[in-house]
Design an enzyme around this catalytic site. Sequence first.
Site, PDB file in Angstrom:
ATOM      1  CG  ASP A 125      15.723  -9.346  24.031  1.00  0.00           C
ATOM      2  OD1 ASP A 125      15.170  -8.250  23.505  1.00  0.00           O
ATOM      3  OD2 ASP A 125      16.147 -10.320  23.572  1.00  0.00           O
ATOM      4  CB  ALA A 217       9.632  -0.244  19.783  1.00  0.00           C
TER       5      ALA A 217
HETATM    6  N1  F0G Z   1      12.418  -1.827  22.501  1.00  0.00           N
HETATM    7  C1  F0G Z   1      11.644  -2.889  22.236  1.00  0.00           C
HETATM    8  C2  F0G Z   1      10.272  -2.668  23.091  1.00  0.00           C
HETATM    9  C3  F0G Z   1      11.598  -3.909  21.205  1.00  0.00           C
HETATM   10  O1  F0G Z   1      10.627  -4.627  20.890  1.00  0.00           O
HETATM   11  C4  F0G Z   1      12.952  -3.816  20.386  1.00  0.00           C
HETATM   12  C5  F0G Z   1      13.096  -4.853  19.567  1.00  0.00           C
HETATM   13  C6  F0G Z   1      13.993  -2.966  20.685  1.00  0.00           C
HETATM   14  C7  F0G Z   1      13.685  -1.961  21.858  1.00  0.00           C
HETATM   15  C8  F0G Z   1      15.159  -2.962  20.050  1.00  0.00           C
HETATM   16  O2  F0G Z   1      15.061  -2.461  18.849  1.00  0.00           O
HETATM   17  O3  F0G Z   1      15.533  -4.338  17.165  1.00  0.00           O
HETATM   18  O4  F0G Z   1      15.521  -1.949  16.556  1.00  0.00           O
HETATM   19  O5  F0G Z   1      17.415  -2.664  18.118  1.00  0.00           O
HETATM   20  N2  F0G Z   1      12.486  -5.701  19.241  1.00  0.00           N
HETATM   21  C9  F0G Z   1      12.548  -6.697  18.314  1.00  0.00           C
HETATM   22  C10 F0G Z   1      11.287  -7.825  18.588  1.00  0.00           C
HETATM   23  C11 F0G Z   1      13.550  -7.348  18.122  1.00  0.00           C
HETATM   24  O6  F0G Z   1      11.380  -8.899  17.928  1.00  0.00           O
HETATM   25  O7  F0G Z   1      10.440  -7.528  19.366  1.00  0.00           O
HETATM   26  P1  F0G Z   1      15.875  -2.781  17.459  1.00  0.00           P
END
Ligand code: F0G
Length: 460
Positions: A125, A217
């Site tokens: 998102d 990630a």
């Molecule tokens: N990309 C993916 C696949 C993610 O899951 C997230 C964050 C981000 C980018 C952004 O990274 O939070 O360090 O700025 N996911 C968290 C979640 C927030 O709960 O899945 P971030």
Amino acid sequence: MDLPYTESYRIKMVEEIYQSTPSEREQWIEEKEFNLFNLESQKVFIDLLTDSGTGAMSDKQWSEMMTGDESYAGSRSFHQLKETVQKLTGFRHLLPTHQGRAAENVLFSALVKEGHIVPGNSHFDTTKGHIEFRKAHAVDCTIDEAFDSQIIHPFKGNIDLSKLEKAYQEHGKEKIPFTLITVTCNTSGGQPVSIENIREVKALSDHYQIPVFFDGARFAENAYFIKEREVEFADWSIKAIVREMFSYGDGMTMSAKKDGLVNIGGFIALNSEELYKECGNFGIIYEGYLSYGGLAGRDLAALAQGLHEATEYPYLKARIGQIEYLGNQLLAYGIPIQQPIGGHAIFIDALRFLPHVPREEFPAQTLGIELYKEAGIRGVEIGTILADRDPETRENRYPKLELLRLAIPRRTYLQSHMDYIAVALKNIFDRRELIKTGYEITWESPILRHFTVKLKKKKK
Ligand code: F0G
């Protein structure tokens, strides 16, 4: 008998958690207008809101925190991290950022312009938010199997090459700055992408002269699934698989709060020097100087160590094993979850779990509230509230899946916590017929509304 999965560590320090009563929770969630993000953490017993920045660091990481170099420029800790990232990913240049979305902000400031198209497998998102904020579009090219929670497919994060080629043919390299592969694919259920698929995406993208970037990630968890499920890699080390995976990309963004095993941090890693310089300008404005990017020296040092630990097989076996343990219990109770079980979370199929709650009343959010009231467990809705409104028509977007995600923090909870979560869900599943109404929105923000949305119980 095969020995069961077991944690590859033991505990040196503990943190007490408060076990509230059902009536306390009933009152608290109403006060917070039924938004689980609004709850103070001490009102949550088991916090499965996210696996991001919520894990436990190791003794070795904590010792790195003590010896980190806080120099503004040329910090030893920066070089330690740069060498680790270079060795692990093969990418030449490193720009630290304070977290993943900051890496997206910096990279996309250089690459994404109004009217652009960014294809990929279900973008996260914040990634989508950063694309749409620039008046560009994210095109989801994930394989169709990913959108049916009951289809078993080993790599449900894969990109459908015909969808991707269609986007390439329609828009071409002038409109497509890059394709983004998210490993593992969080939005479709923590589902992995195979090396075979990555190779095919790379070949197609080369043909259309479109760069390929990774959102890394959960890259280590992705590598674990490759080792387990892709025959060619069964005997490879995780580190070798990681190197192979990234060899098909031009660069990556990273939220180190996941597979970096740290509580804060992120980075961009790149091959092109020109792009590194361009991103560097944005990095300095938004994040800080090139060698720290919004992080303390000790954070960089702990991250270097975390990246090493996250790519060790025994750690990953315990990590994924814990999620499978929980998922298998839920399956035994007949609870509908996204299958196969993903890398960092269990995704409950709320449309099947609560078939009587209409979609416009947010079944996944409804289930999340029920679970909190039942047992003090906090999950997160990955459904219509998260999918937000269409930026142009402002209509609600109804994603194919309406999920409640239970994200498991790394090295944090024990097997008995998993048993507790499973029983809590079984109790709700047993009385699901009685849950017929959901919630309606009373206030929402124009972008990323799920964080701050206010809700009230829908009247029958
Ligand atoms: N990309 C993916 C696949 C993610 O899951 C997230 C964050 C981000 C980018 C952004 O990274 O939070 O360090 O700025 N996911 C968290 C979640 C927030 O709960 O899945 P971030």
